[in-house]
Enzyme design. Structure first.
Site, short mmCIF file in Angstrom:
data_model
loop_
_atom_site.label_atom_id
_atom_site.label_comp_id
_atom_site.label_asym_id
_atom_site.label_seq_id
_atom_site.Cartn_x
_atom_site.Cartn_y
_atom_site.Cartn_z
CG ASP A 199 -2.00 1.00 1.19
OD1 ASP A 199 -2.20 1.60 0.12
OD2 ASP A 199 -2.66 1.22 2.21
CG PHE A 241 -10.53 1.43 3.97
CD1 PHE A 241 -10.39 0.68 2.82
CD2 PHE A 241 -10.09 2.75 3.94
CE1 PHE A 241 -9.85 1.21 1.66
CE2 PHE A 241 -9.54 3.30 2.79
CZ PHE A 241 -9.42 2.53 1.64
CB THR A 271 -11.08 1.77 -2.60
OG1 THR A 271 -10.31 2.09 -1.45
CG2 THR A 271 -11.50 3.05 -3.31
CE LYS A 323 -7.46 1.80 -3.84
NZ LYS A 323 -6.15 2.17 -3.26
CD GLU A 376 -8.81 5.81 -4.98
OE1 GLU A 376 -9.79 6.13 -4.28
OE2 GLU A 376 -7.78 5.30 -4.51
#
Length: 318
Positions: free
Chosen positions: A17, A177, A155, A131, A95
Site C-alpha cells: 500500500d 478498510f 475501495t 479503483k 484510482e
C-alpha cells in the site's frame, strides 16, 4: 526462523500500500495499490521529479486550459503505476478521481481514459485494476466495467452492504478498510477493549470473507488500512492484504509463528436475491459508521486530489 512477512506470504497474497518503488523493491509484494494521497506524497519527493516533468510535458501537448492540469494528474498517476508494475509481478490499482464517486457514467469514462494512458505506455492493461469508491454509483459503474472486461478494485468499503453489492455486481476485488473502522469505534466507545478478535474492522472483514466463500462469490477480499500488525495477524489467510511499508517492516522483523485465521473451505449456501438500490441505501443509512467513514474518505481523497492538481498547476505556470 522464517519471519512473519514470509509466513504471511505463504497463506495470503501480500500487496504493498504505497507509491514508493524503493519500499516495494525491499519487501517484494505480489501487487501494489495507490490512491490520490499516495500520488500527492510521491510528487513531493525529488526522486519522482522526472515523472512529474514527463506528465507536465505530455499534458502541454495533449490538452489546453484547465484540462492540462486534470490530464497531467491522470498521466502522473499512470506513470507512477507503470513504475510500480515494473517492480511487482502482479497487479497495480489506479484510482478514479474521488469527485466522480456519485457519477457512474463519468467514472466509466475516466476508467477508459486511464487505461488508454496505460496502453500508450505499452502496458498490458490486464495488469491494471481500476479503483473506485464503493458508493452505489461506483458499484454500478464497476458492474459495467467488469462486463466490458475491465477489472475493478472497490475501495472505501466499510460495510457488509457495500461488500455484498460489490459481489452481486461481479466486482473483481474489494478493499474493506480495517483500521478506519477501528478508528470510528475507538472514538465513539473509547472505554472498550478492541484488541485482537474484538477489533470491529477485523470482525467486518472476517464476516465478508466467510459470506463470500459460503455463497461462492469470486470477488477477492483484500483487507486494507491497517493500524497495527495485530489486525494483519488476525486476518492471516484472507485472499489479499494491502499493507504499508512500516507494517511490512514490522512483520519482517517478527519471527514468532503466525497462525492462519481465515480459510476458504466452507459449506456452500444458496445466494439471496440481489440488493436493490433502495435496500442498499437503507442498510447504509442504518450503519452510522459506514456512512460517516465513506463520506469522510471520499472528502479526504478529493482534498488530496485538489492539492495534487494545485501543485501541478504551480509547476505548469513555473
Amino acid at each position: 526462523m522464517v519471519n512473519q512477512l514470509q509466513q504471511l506470504k505463504s497463506m495470503t497474497t501480500v500487496v504493498a500500500d504505497t507509491g514508493d518503488v524503493e519500499a516495494i523493491a525491499a519487501f517484494q509484494p505480489q501487487d501494489a495499490t495507490t490512491n490520490p494521497s499516495l500520488v500527492l506524497k510521491a510528487i513531493q519527493q525529488d526522486k519522482y521529479a522526472a515523472l512529474a516533468q514527463e506528465a507536465l510535458d505530455w499534458a502541454a501537448q495533449h490538452a489546453s486550459g484547465a484540462q492540462q492540469i486534470t490530464r497531467a494528474a491522470d498521466k502522473l498517476s499512470v506513470l507512477l503505476g507503470c513504475k510500480l508494475l515494473a517492480q511487482v509481478p502482479g497487479l497495480v490499482s489506479t484510482e478514479v478521481d474521488a469527485r466522480l464517486s456519485f457519477d457512474s457514467l463519468a467514472t466509466i469514462e475516466k476508467a477508459h481514459e486511464l487505461l488508454a494512458l496505460y496502453r500508450e505506455q505499452r502496458i498490458d492493461t490486464n495488469r491494471v485494476l481500476i479503483k473506485v469508491a464503493a458508493t452505489w454509483e461506483g458499484i454500478q459503474a464497476a458492474r459495467v466495467l467488469e462486463q466490458q472486461g475491465i477489472r475493478c478494485n472497490l475501495t472505501l468499503l466499510f460495510s457488509f452492504a457495500q461488500a455484498r453489492a460489490c459481489a452481486e455486481a461481479g466486482v473483481y476485488l474489494i478493499s474493506p478498510f480495517v483500521g478506519r473502522i477501528l478508528d470510528w469505534f475507538k472514538k465513539h466507545a473509547p472505554e472498550q477493549d478492541f484488541d485482537g478478535e474484538r477489533d470491529p474492522g477485523v470482525q467486518s472483514v472476517s464476516q465478508i470473507y466467510h459470506y463470500f466463500k459460503q455463497h461462492q462469490y469470486s470477488t477477492i477480499v483484500m483487507g486494507a488500512s491497517f493500524r497495527n500488525i495485530g489486525e494483519i495477524q488476525q486476518l492471516a489467510g484472507c485472499d489479499r492484504l494491502t499493507i504499508s511499508p512500516a507494517l511490512l517492516e514490522e512483520l519482517a522483523n517478527c519471527d514468532t509463528p503466525l497462525v492462519q485465521k481465515l480459510r476458504g473451505a466452507t459449506a456452500a449456501k444458496a445466494r439471496p436475491s440481489q440488493l436493490t438500490q433502495q435496500q442498499f441505501r437503507w442498510m447504509m443509512n442504518e450503519d452510522a459508521m459506514a456512512t460517516e467513514k465513506l463520506s469522510e474518505g471520499i472528502r479526504q481523497f478529493a482534498v488530496d486530489q485538489v492539492k495534487l492538481e494545485a501543485l501541478i498547476g504551480e509547476l505548469l505556470r513555473g
